[in-house]
Design an enzyme around this catalytic site. Structure first.
Site, PDB file in Angstrom:
ATOM      1  N   THR A 137       0.827  -1.208   0.000  1.00 55.84           N
ATOM      2  CA  THR A 137       0.000   0.000   0.000  1.00 55.84           C
ATOM      3  C   THR A 137       0.863   1.261   0.000  1.00 55.84           C
ATOM      4  OG1 THR A 137      -1.492   1.267   1.416  1.00 55.84           O
ATOM      5  CG2 THR A 137      -0.113  -0.324   2.523  1.00 55.84           C
ATOM      6  N   ASP A 138       0.281   2.372  -0.440  1.00 58.60           N
ATOM      7  CA  ASP A 138       1.011   3.649  -0.372  1.00 58.60           C
ATOM      8  C   ASP A 138       1.136   4.148   1.073  1.00 58.60           C
ATOM      9  OD1 ASP A 138      -1.646   4.382   0.057  1.00 58.60           O
ATOM     10  OD2 ASP A 138      -1.705   5.927  -1.500  1.00 58.60           O
ATOM     11  N   GLU A 139       0.335   3.570   1.991  1.00 58.74           N
ATOM     12  CA  GLU A 139       0.345   4.085   3.376  1.00 58.74           C
ATOM     13  C   GLU A 139       1.693   3.865   4.073  1.00 58.74           C
ATOM     14  OE1 GLU A 139      -3.041   3.376   5.816  1.00 58.74           O
ATOM     15  OE2 GLU A 139      -4.430   3.532   4.155  1.00 58.74           O
ATOM     16  N   TYR A 179      -1.737  -0.566  11.032  1.00 61.28           N
ATOM     17  CA  TYR A 179      -1.908  -1.228   9.727  1.00 61.28           C
ATOM     18  C   TYR A 179      -0.706  -0.953   8.827  1.00 61.28           C
ATOM     19  CZ  TYR A 179      -3.306  -1.614   4.812  1.00 61.28           C
ATOM     20  OH  TYR A 179      -3.322  -1.896   3.459  1.00 61.28           O
ATOM     21  N   LYS A 183       2.220  -3.449   7.278  1.00 62.80           N
ATOM     22  CA  LYS A 183       2.477  -3.618   5.845  1.00 62.80           C
ATOM     23  C   LYS A 183       3.936  -3.259   5.528  1.00 62.80           C
ATOM     24  CE  LYS A 183      -0.025  -4.583   2.904  1.00 62.80           C
ATOM     25  NZ  LYS A 183      -0.447  -5.904   2.341  1.00 62.80           N
TER      26      LYS A 183
HETATM   27  P1  NAD Z   1      -9.803  -7.151   2.136  1.00 62.80           P
HETATM   28  O1  NAD Z   1      -9.791  -6.885   3.611  1.00 62.80           O
HETATM   29  O2  NAD Z   1     -11.031  -6.844   1.347  1.00 62.80           O
HETATM   30  O3  NAD Z   1      -9.491  -8.700   1.876  1.00 62.80           O
HETATM   31  C1  NAD Z   1      -8.476  -9.393   2.557  1.00 62.80           C
HETATM   32  C2  NAD Z   1      -8.651 -10.883   2.293  1.00 62.80           C
HETATM   33  O4  NAD Z   1      -7.597 -11.577   2.979  1.00 62.80           O
HETATM   34  C3  NAD Z   1      -9.979 -11.454   2.821  1.00 62.80           C
HETATM   35  O5  NAD Z   1     -10.555 -12.295   1.847  1.00 62.80           O
HETATM   36  C4  NAD Z   1      -9.558 -12.246   4.046  1.00 62.80           C
HETATM   37  O6  NAD Z   1     -10.405 -13.361   4.309  1.00 62.80           O
HETATM   38  C5  NAD Z   1      -8.146 -12.694   3.665  1.00 62.80           C
HETATM   39  N1  NAD Z   1      -7.316 -12.979   4.840  1.00 62.80           N
HETATM   40  C6  NAD Z   1      -7.147 -12.184   5.937  1.00 62.80           C
HETATM   41  N2  NAD Z   1      -6.324 -12.799   6.821  1.00 62.80           N
HETATM   42  C7  NAD Z   1      -5.960 -13.981   6.251  1.00 62.80           C
HETATM   43  C8  NAD Z   1      -5.111 -15.044   6.662  1.00 62.80           C
HETATM   44  N3  NAD Z   1      -4.491 -15.030   7.854  1.00 62.80           N
HETATM   45  N4  NAD Z   1      -4.940 -16.094   5.834  1.00 62.80           N
HETATM   46  C9  NAD Z   1      -5.582 -16.134   4.629  1.00 62.80           C
HETATM   47  N5  NAD Z   1      -6.403 -15.174   4.200  1.00 62.80           N
HETATM   48  C10 NAD Z   1      -6.589 -14.098   5.001  1.00 62.80           C
HETATM   49  O7  NAD Z   1      -8.532  -6.409   1.564  1.00 62.80           O
HETATM   50  P2  NAD Z   1      -8.341  -5.605   0.199  1.00 62.80           P
HETATM   51  O8  NAD Z   1      -8.815  -4.234   0.390  1.00 62.80           O
HETATM   52  O9  NAD Z   1      -8.830  -6.419  -0.911  1.00 62.80           O
HETATM   53  O10 NAD Z   1      -6.735  -5.540   0.159  1.00 62.80           O
HETATM   54  C11 NAD Z   1      -5.991  -6.612  -0.413  1.00 62.80           C
HETATM   55  C12 NAD Z   1      -4.512  -6.289  -0.320  1.00 62.80           C
HETATM   56  O11 NAD Z   1      -4.242  -5.087  -1.013  1.00 62.80           O
HETATM   57  C13 NAD Z   1      -4.020  -6.063   1.114  1.00 62.80           C
HETATM   58  O12 NAD Z   1      -2.735  -6.627   1.210  1.00 62.80           O
HETATM   59  C14 NAD Z   1      -3.964  -4.551   1.258  1.00 62.80           C
HETATM   60  O13 NAD Z   1      -2.979  -4.171   2.186  1.00 62.80           O
HETATM   61  C15 NAD Z   1      -3.592  -4.143  -0.157  1.00 62.80           C
HETATM   62  N6  NAD Z   1      -4.060  -2.818  -0.585  1.00 62.80           N
HETATM   63  C16 NAD Z   1      -5.379  -2.460  -0.436  1.00 62.80           C
HETATM   64  C17 NAD Z   1      -5.817  -1.196  -0.916  1.00 62.80           C
HETATM   65  C18 NAD Z   1      -7.257  -0.784  -0.809  1.00 62.80           C
HETATM   66  O14 NAD Z   1      -7.576   0.365  -1.090  1.00 62.80           O
HETATM   67  N7  NAD Z   1      -8.179  -1.634  -0.410  1.00 62.80           N
HETATM   68  C19 NAD Z   1      -4.896  -0.334  -1.500  1.00 62.80           C
HETATM   69  C20 NAD Z   1      -3.555  -0.735  -1.617  1.00 62.80           C
HETATM   70  C21 NAD Z   1      -3.161  -1.975  -1.168  1.00 62.80           C
HETATM   71  O1  DAU Z   2      -4.106   4.040   0.610  1.00 58.52           O
HETATM   72  C1  DAU Z   2      -4.344   2.677   0.485  1.00 58.52           C
HETATM   73  C2  DAU Z   2      -5.186   2.221   1.654  1.00 58.52           C
HETATM   74  O2  DAU Z   2      -6.509   2.701   1.434  1.00 58.52           O
HETATM   75  C3  DAU Z   2      -5.217   0.688   1.804  1.00 58.52           C
HETATM   76  O3  DAU Z   2      -3.920   0.238   2.090  1.00 58.52           O
HETATM   77  C4  DAU Z   2      -6.171   0.279   2.927  1.00 58.52           C
HETATM   78  O4  DAU Z   2      -6.253  -1.136   2.999  1.00 58.52           O
HETATM   79  C5  DAU Z   2      -7.538   0.854   2.620  1.00 58.52           C
HETATM   80  O5  DAU Z   2      -8.431   0.545   3.678  1.00 58.52           O
HETATM   81  C6  DAU Z   2      -7.465   2.365   2.418  1.00 58.52           C
HETATM   82  O6  DAU Z   2      -7.161   3.050   3.671  1.00 58.52           O
HETATM   83  P1  DAU Z   2      -7.914   4.396   4.126  1.00 58.52           P
HETATM   84  O7  DAU Z   2      -7.812   4.498   5.584  1.00 58.52           O
HETATM   85  O8  DAU Z   2      -7.467   5.538   3.298  1.00 58.52           O
HETATM   86  O9  DAU Z   2      -9.421   4.019   3.659  1.00 58.52           O
HETATM   87  P2  DAU Z   2     -10.846   4.238   4.358  1.00 58.52           P
HETATM   88  O10 DAU Z   2     -11.880   3.873   3.354  1.00 58.52           O
HETATM   89  O11 DAU Z   2     -10.922   3.595   5.695  1.00 58.52           O
HETATM   90  O12 DAU Z   2     -10.891   5.805   4.573  1.00 58.52           O
HETATM   91  C7  DAU Z   2     -10.756   6.727   3.495  1.00 58.52           C
HETATM   92  C8  DAU Z   2     -10.750   8.131   4.070  1.00 58.52           C
HETATM   93  O13 DAU Z   2     -12.075   8.415   4.566  1.00 58.52           O
HETATM   94  C9  DAU Z   2      -9.815   8.304   5.250  1.00 58.52           C
HETATM   95  O14 DAU Z   2      -9.251   9.611   5.205  1.00 58.52           O
HETATM   96  C10 DAU Z   2     -10.718   8.172   6.470  1.00 58.52           C
HETATM   97  C11 DAU Z   2     -12.048   8.725   5.978  1.00 58.52           C
HETATM   98  N1  DAU Z   2     -13.248   8.077   6.569  1.00 58.52           N
HETATM   99  C12 DAU Z   2     -13.345   6.721   6.541  1.00 58.52           C
HETATM  100  C13 DAU Z   2     -14.441   6.093   7.085  1.00 58.52           C
HETATM  101  C14 DAU Z   2     -14.544   4.573   7.069  1.00 58.52           C
HETATM  102  C15 DAU Z   2     -14.272   8.870   7.101  1.00 58.52           C
HETATM  103  O15 DAU Z   2     -14.184  10.103   7.094  1.00 58.52           O
HETATM  104  N2  DAU Z   2     -15.353   8.242   7.633  1.00 58.52           N
HETATM  105  C16 DAU Z   2     -15.484   6.867   7.650  1.00 58.52           C
HETATM  106  O16 DAU Z   2     -16.501   6.357   8.187  1.00 58.52           O
END
Ligand code: NAD
Ligand code: DAU
Length: 373
Positions: A137-139, A179, A183
């Site tokens: 992730t970019d975080e 988190y 990562k």
């Molecule tokens: P998500 O939470 O929707 O899905 C995670 C999946 O991993 C689920 O299906 C869960 O059952 C599985 N999982 C969790 N723990 C496990 C374990 N111990 N063993 C096997 N499976 C397990 O996540 P997502 O948003 O799809 O993110 C997927 C990946 O991409 C993550 O590594 C996250 O850090 C990265 N990522 C997410 C975002 C985003 O915006 N969502 C952005 C950048 C990177």
């Molecule tokens: O940048 C990549 C990341 O983006 C991924 O690595 C993470 O897995 C993914 O969850 C996401 O993280 P964020 O924390 O940015 O996403 P989230 O949807 O939780 O929140 C987006 C923005 O909105 C953040 O600034 C917090 C704000 N927010 C979020 C929620 C859930 C609110 O203001 N209210 C809310 O209820």
């Protein structure tokens, strides 16, 4: 069937993972795709209903931390590629329960790395033709400053930019939440396995994804669902934080490209040059839901509710993905407004999916199905 490749995708029942699994299963009938997922609260096999019967697809319910099980799986299926997405992914949960994040994201990644190393080193060709691709992730880069709070035009971006700095591949890691710390730690382990043992790794760091099948704890699906139910929309702080949004299918396409063409040991940033202030996104989502539900645009603005800010809330993320565009020719396919329209429409058309997730019913069904396995 003799498959040309056998690829293990972890976390394939989650949001991004399900899009990656679907893309690979459909695009590469000659590959065997094995989806390993623990089915935590975030894993939902309903995300993959359309491909679950395909001959080149196998689902395995397992924990990435179960080292012996992962070792057996790699051997049994002759796995030659791993795309690792399984993780605990929600920042707010990590603030409440950091241990689970350290276990899955750090120890789980280490378990996969060690299993891949042992299996591949046992083969006569060793690492030849193998790939361990870690999705990050970019975080991990930390937070950028909001030097232009009102936003300025830039030739880099289709939208405004809110600061002068961008996350680049060489930006030093500076994670703030449990988190992002977990990562970052997993990314370091992946690179250490390359530098120490020669494991053929790839790492990508992507910005915020949005689109169908996202668990409704994340901003966009949570808000769409709350608008539909006329529930308050909890905006953290002043809603001024900036995120850089990418449509999930564009992320999946980038993963496909990098898995096949990326340079071993390289890092690629993935993002859409698409920065938005939370409050602006929220208003766009409200207008879109209102319009598509037949209400006057702005009808649901009264649901906006400012609440206490997230602890340690990173102010701005903005990713420079020009290396990926320059070296591998990737670019995002959708304008944000188009992507939001498509996304809102999907959630409104798939209310049963949403209702099953929010009621927890999706878990009862699969708990029964996988009892004892
Ligand atoms: P998500 O939470 O929707 O899905 C995670 C999946 O991993 C689920 O299906 C869960 O059952 C599985 N999982 C969790 N723990 C496990 C374990 N111990 N063993 C096997 N499976 C397990 O996540 P997502 O948003 O799809 O993110 C997927 C990946 O991409 C993550 O590594 C996250 O850090 C990265 N990522 C997410 C975002 C985003 O915006 N969502 C952005 C950048 C990177
Ligand atoms: O940048 C990549 C990341 O983006 C991924 O690595 C993470 O897995 C993914 O969850 C996401 O993280 P964020 O924390 O940015 O996403 P989230 O949807 O939780 O929140 C987006 C923005 O909105 C953040 O600034 C917090 C704000 N927010 C979020 C929620 C859930 C609110 O203001 N209210 C809310 O209820």
């Amino acid at each position: 069937m003799n498959y040309t490749r056998s690829i293990l995708i972890t976390g394939g029942a989650g949001f991004i993972g399900s899009h990656v699994v679907r893309l690979f299963v459909n695009k590469y009938p000659g590959y065997h795709i094995i989806n390993l997922d623990k089915l935590t609260y975030a894993g939902n096999l309903a995300n993959l209903k359309d491909i679950e019967g395909k001959p080149n697809y196998t689902f395995v319910k397992a924990d990435i931390c179960d080292f012996e099980r992962v070792c057996r799986l790699l051997e049994e299926h002759h796995v030659d590629g791993i795309i690792h997405l399984a993780a605990e992914s929600h920042v707010d949960r990590s603030i409440k329960d950091p241990f689970t994040f350290a276990r899955t994201n750090v120890l789980g990644t280490l378990s996969l790395l060690q299993a891949a190393k042992s299996y591949w080193e046992s083969l006569p060709e060793a690492y030849e033709g193998k790939r361990f691709y870690h999705i990050s992730t970019d975080e991990v880069y930390g937070a950028l400053e909001l030097t232009h709070p009102e936003g300025v035009d830039s030739n880099l971006s289709a939208h405004k930019v809110y600061g002068d700095e961008f996350f680049r591949e060489e930006t030093p890691y500076n994670p703030h939440s449990p988190y992002s710390a977990s990562k970052a730690s997993s990314d370091h382990f992946v690179r250490a396995f390359h530098d120490t043992y020669g494991l053929p790794v790839l790492v990508t760091n992507c910005s915020n994804n949005y689109g169908p099948y996202q668990f409704p704890e994340k901003l966009i699906p949570l808000f769409i669902n709350n608008i539909r139910q006329r529930k308050p929309l909890p905006v953290y702080g002043k809603g001024e934080n900036v995120r850089d949004w990418l449509f999930v299918e564009d992320h999946a396409r980038a993963i496909d490209l990098i898995f096949h063409k990326g340079k071993i040991a390289d890092t690629y940033n993935i993002g859409g040059f698409n920065e938005w202030k939370n409050i602006d996104i929220i208003k766009l989502v409200i207008r879109t839901v209102d319009r598509l539900s037949g209400n006057p645009e702005g009808y649901s603005m009264d649901l906006i509710t400012y609440v206490t800010d997230r602890k340690g809330h990173d102010m701005r993320y903005a990713i420079d993905s020009s290396k990926l565009q320059r070296e591998l020719g990737w670019s995002p396919s959708l304008q944000f407004e188009e992507g939001i329209e498509k996304t809102v429409r999907w959630y409104l058309d798939n209310q049963e999916w949403m209702d099953n997730v929010t009621s927890g019913d999706y878990q009862k069904y699969y708990e029964e199905m996988y009892k004892g396995r």
